[in-house]
Structures are given as C-alpha cells and as structure tokens.
Design an enzyme around this catalytic site. Structure first.
Site, PDB file in Angstrom:
ATOM      1  N   ASP A  98       1.514  30.864  57.068  1.00  0.00           N
ATOM      2  CA  ASP A  98       2.733  30.095  57.297  1.00  0.00           C
ATOM      3  C   ASP A  98       3.197  29.302  56.075  1.00  0.00           C
ATOM      4  O   ASP A  98       3.980  28.374  56.193  1.00  0.00           O
ATOM      5  CB  ASP A  98       2.518  29.127  58.466  1.00  0.00           C
ATOM      6  CG  ASP A  98       1.358  28.156  58.234  1.00  0.00           C
ATOM      7  OD1 ASP A  98       0.846  28.087  57.090  1.00  0.00           O
ATOM      8  OD2 ASP A  98       0.964  27.460  59.193  1.00  0.00           O
ATOM      9  N   GLU A 120      -2.521  36.995  60.014  1.00  0.00           N
ATOM     10  CA  GLU A 120      -2.482  35.775  60.829  1.00  0.00           C
ATOM     11  C   GLU A 120      -1.085  35.579  61.426  1.00  0.00           C
ATOM     12  O   GLU A 120      -0.445  34.544  61.322  1.00  0.00           O
ATOM     13  CB  GLU A 120      -2.911  34.536  60.029  1.00  0.00           C
ATOM     14  CG  GLU A 120      -3.344  33.376  60.930  1.00  0.00           C
ATOM     15  CD  GLU A 120      -3.688  32.108  60.168  1.00  0.00           C
ATOM     16  OE1 GLU A 120      -4.889  31.812  60.055  1.00  0.00           O
ATOM     17  OE2 GLU A 120      -2.761  31.417  59.699  1.00  0.00           O
ATOM     18  N   GLU A 134       5.999  24.897  58.166  1.00  0.00           N
ATOM     19  CA  GLU A 134       5.165  26.059  58.460  1.00  0.00           C
ATOM     20  C   GLU A 134       5.595  26.849  59.689  1.00  0.00           C
ATOM     21  O   GLU A 134       5.509  28.077  59.695  1.00  0.00           O
ATOM     22  CB  GLU A 134       3.699  25.618  58.601  1.00  0.00           C
ATOM     23  CG  GLU A 134       3.031  25.237  57.293  1.00  0.00           C
ATOM     24  CD  GLU A 134       3.299  23.797  56.880  1.00  0.00           C
ATOM     25  OE1 GLU A 134       2.792  23.389  55.822  1.00  0.00           O
ATOM     26  OE2 GLU A 134       4.013  23.080  57.615  1.00  0.00           O
ATOM     27  N   HIS A 211      -3.305  15.382  55.927  1.00  0.00           N
ATOM     28  CA  HIS A 211      -2.346  15.422  54.828  1.00  0.00           C
ATOM     29  C   HIS A 211      -0.991  16.021  55.177  1.00  0.00           C
ATOM     30  O   HIS A 211      -0.115  16.099  54.319  1.00  0.00           O
ATOM     31  CB  HIS A 211      -2.936  16.251  53.681  1.00  0.00           C
ATOM     32  CG  HIS A 211      -3.168  17.689  54.055  1.00  0.00           C
ATOM     33  ND1 HIS A 211      -4.377  18.130  54.543  1.00  0.00           N
ATOM     34  CD2 HIS A 211      -2.352  18.766  54.031  1.00  0.00           C
ATOM     35  CE1 HIS A 211      -4.297  19.422  54.798  1.00  0.00           C
ATOM     36  NE2 HIS A 211      -3.076  19.831  54.502  1.00  0.00           N
ATOM     37  N   ARG A 213       2.798  17.009  56.145  1.00  0.00           N
ATOM     38  CA  ARG A 213       4.052  16.303  55.870  1.00  0.00           C
ATOM     39  C   ARG A 213       4.480  15.447  57.052  1.00  0.00           C
ATOM     40  O   ARG A 213       4.921  14.307  56.890  1.00  0.00           O
ATOM     41  CB  ARG A 213       5.177  17.308  55.548  1.00  0.00           C
ATOM     42  CG  ARG A 213       5.149  17.855  54.141  1.00  0.00           C
ATOM     43  CD  ARG A 213       6.363  18.761  53.904  1.00  0.00           C
ATOM     44  NE  ARG A 213       6.384  19.276  52.545  1.00  0.00           N
ATOM     45  CZ  ARG A 213       5.770  20.379  52.149  1.00  0.00           C
ATOM     46  NH1 ARG A 213       5.065  21.070  53.029  1.00  0.00           N
ATOM     47  NH2 ARG A 213       5.849  20.790  50.900  1.00  0.00           N
ATOM     48  N   HIS A 244      -6.261  14.666  50.136  1.00  0.00           N
ATOM     49  CA  HIS A 244      -5.333  15.575  49.455  1.00  0.00           C
ATOM     50  C   HIS A 244      -4.780  14.925  48.191  1.00  0.00           C
ATOM     51  O   HIS A 244      -4.687  13.692  48.098  1.00  0.00           O
ATOM     52  CB  HIS A 244      -4.184  15.913  50.421  1.00  0.00           C
ATOM     53  CG  HIS A 244      -3.405  17.126  50.038  1.00  0.00           C
ATOM     54  ND1 HIS A 244      -2.395  17.098  49.111  1.00  0.00           N
ATOM     55  CD2 HIS A 244      -3.472  18.415  50.475  1.00  0.00           C
ATOM     56  CE1 HIS A 244      -1.870  18.311  48.987  1.00  0.00           C
ATOM     57  NE2 HIS A 244      -2.503  19.125  49.809  1.00  0.00           N
TER      58      HIS A 244
END
Length: 381
Positions: A98, A120, A134, A211, A213, A244
């Site tokens: 993604d 996937e 994603e 981490h 967004r 991250h």
C-alpha cells in the site's frame, strides 16, 4: 523457451522486508529473469533490508528528499519508473502492499501497457483517509493490477466484491512469514548498539512502534502518555520504542518519554534486530500494518494503536486487539495482558492466520502457470 522477465519494485523498509523472500524465490527460478528496482522512497531504512537479505537492485532510483511530500514522491517515482520500464520492457512488474511506490509503479506500468502483479492484495479498512494515504494506494493498485496475490480468503472476498475476476486472484499467505523463517534465530545477538546496552535480564519487554500520519499530534501524545503510565506502574516491565526518523514523531516521543525510567527510545531497527526483539518480547504495541502479521507468528499478543485495521483476520483469530489511540484504553488493555495470564495466553496461543512460510513459492508458481511455462496451478493457502 523464452524466459519470463519479472521486475519486483519496492521503496520502503516494510515492503522490502516482504518482497525480499519473493525476490530470492524469483532469482532461484531457472525460467525467470529477475530485474530488481527500488525507488528508495525511504533510504536508510531500506538499505538495512537490502544488506540483511543480500539484494542488490539493478535499478535504484534514489528519489528520497528531506521532508518529502506525497506529491514529490509520486511525481519523481512516476518519471523515473517510466524511463526504467522503457529500457527494460519487463513482462510483468510486481508491486507490494500500500505504499506510494506500489501505486505509482502500477500507474507507470499501466501507461506502458505492462502487466502488474499486486503482492498483498485485497486488504481494506473501507475508510479512504485511514490509513492515509495507504488505503487509497492499495485500492488504486487493485484497480490497475492484472494478478492479485491475496494473503487470505477474506482479502480475496474484498477483491471479488470490487469486481475482480476470480481467475485473477491467488490466495498465497503473506510473504512476511517467509521472511521470518530466515531472520529469527536462537541466541541471536543484537547489532544495534543502543539495543545491546539495555539491561533486559528479568524484565518483561514491550516492543513499541508508532509513527502513522493519522496518529501525528494528539493521538501520538495519547499513545506516549499511556506508555509512560505503563512504565510507571510496572517495575518489571521494560518498554523499547523504536522511534521513526520522522521529526514530527521524534519530537513528540522524546518530549513525553525522554529520560523516563524503564522507557528506552531507540532509532529504527533493521529487520533482523526487530524480528528478534519481538521474539523476546511479551507484548507488541504498534500502529504498523506488518507487525500485526509478524508478531503473532512468534506467539506475541499485539495491541494495535489505531481505531481500525485492514487486517481484521487477526482480530477474528484473537492474535490482535484494537487498542485505539486513547490513553486510558491503551493502558487498560496492556495492564490486562500483564496482569491476567488467561487473557495473555488466549492471544499468545491463537493461530496466526497469515501464512505458512510458502507464499513466495506460491506466487512464483502462479506466474509460471499464468505465462504458460507450467501447467501446475499452485494450491491455495
């Protein structure tokens, strides 16, 4: 017989981890010419994976910029991939998951009328802004792909509901389970110096990553405050948070958790260190997608630091619980696992629904079948 030219493409650490065993399986097939391409959407963390799996890309597009935007990733990758496709002319490109690299590579291949295989495929939250970007990257890739390698039967159902033809879908399991068969080792010695310096003897380890967004700002603050609460409540718990490199993540994590007893903030780990850290942990807390699949393969309960997941199979199986991003709920669910052996064992001993370590083998067999090199259609996971 003409050999099949396959181009695996990836750009971030997580999709590199999951594509690495597939790259190896492709390279070991005498009927396939494998040309590896990376956008290097992430640089440092990607390079760690390439080193661990001894993969040298034929094409490294090196698109990463400091504080890059989605628009920059998309435009730079699209332009450079177009040039690579023009020169290499692969029969099929394989993209993963993604990421922006996944979507852009699919679009660039479509523009060149090159077939796309989506590894996937079929995961959905049905909320286009979560995970962002994603969810839409994955859906748009699904619309562009010719072959769909779905980890689970539920993922196949999602694809069928979107009008994908049944003959174009293969249920394979998840390639990350393949990867873990090579990365997790008995008596493993950590490579990360900060990790090696942590005294974990006699401690219950909780591994944390956070981490995404959509969690930046108040949600991440709530997560960090819950982590602090847990550390203050349990003297025998050691929390290791791999932070991250995103400055927005690091500012929040170090402001709230810096110099707190029993909380260790370290830089992101390479894949071997991370997999082996999870292996000695009692709980994994994460907003990552991949760790929801990886940790259950090691018998580790996962608390997902999100309000939803595109991996509902794990929730149904009992290996994962949605903890959300509220301080109190995260603290409550973590304490429940730390205090109640029955609750802990229910999650730790649940069967991981994501694979048996043969996903890459199934994907290669599917490619040979689709291109008429073999008459054997792979058995589904």
């Amino acid at each position: 017989m003409k050999r099949l030219k396959v181009m695996p493409i990836f750009g971030t650490r997580p999709d590199a981890v999951k594509m690495a065993p597939l790259v190896k399986e492709l390279q070991n097939c005498s009927y396939i010419d494998t040309v590896v391409c990376t956008t290097a959407q992430h640089r440092q963390m990607l390079d760690q994976v390439l080193d661990v799996f001894s993969i040298t890309p034929e094409h490294d597009l090196d698109i990463m910029l400091d504080r890059q935007t989605l628009e920059q990733i998309t435009s730079r990758a699209l332009d450079r991939l177009s040039n690579v496709f023009g020169s290499e002319k692969p029969d099929i490109v394989l993209v993963h998951g993604d990421t922006s690299t996944c979507f852009v590579a699919s679009l660039a291949a479509f523009y060149k009328k090159i077939a796309v295989g989506h590894v996937e495929a079929g995961l959905r939250t049905f909320d286009k802004f979560s995970p962002y970007p994603e969810e839409m990257n994955r859906k748009l890739t699904g619309a562009l792909a010719d072959l769909h390698f779905a980890p689970t039967a539920a993922n196949r159902t999602n694809l069928l509901n979107e009008g994908i033809k049944p003959d174009n879908i293969y249920v394979t399991g998840n390639t990350v389970i393949d990867a873990m068969h090579t990365t997790v080792k008995k008596d493993y010695i950590f490579q990360n110096e900060a990790l090696k310096s942590i005294d974990i003897k006699g401690k219950r380890i909780i591994t944390v990553t956070a981490h995404r967004r959509e969690n930046l700002g108040e949600p991440l603050e709530q997560i960090c405050m819950a982590i602090n609460d847990i550390a203050e409540s349990y003297d025998d718990v050691s929390i290791i948070y791999a932070v991250h490199l995103n400055p927005a993540v690091r500012e929040t994590a170090f402001r709230i958790l810096g110099n707190r007893p029993r909380v260790h903030l370290i830089d992101p780990l390479d894949v071997q260190d991370m997999h082996n850290l999870m292996n000695i942990s009692c709980i994994v807390m994460t907003d990552s997608g991949g760790l929801q699949e990886e940790a259950p393969a090691l018998g580790k309960p996962v608390l997902v630091l999100r309000r939803e997941t595109e991996r509902p199979e794990a929730v149904t199986a009992g290996t994962v619980k949605l903890a959300g991003v509220e301080r109190g709920n995260i603290r409550h669910l973590t304490s429940q696992l730390l205090d109640d052996p029955t609750e802990y064992n229910k999650m730790a001993k649940a069967v991981n629904p994501y694979g048996d370590g043969k996903a890459s083998e199934r994907i290669v067999k599917a490619l040979l079948y689709e291109y008429g090199i073999s008459k054997e259609k792979p058995a589904e996971f």
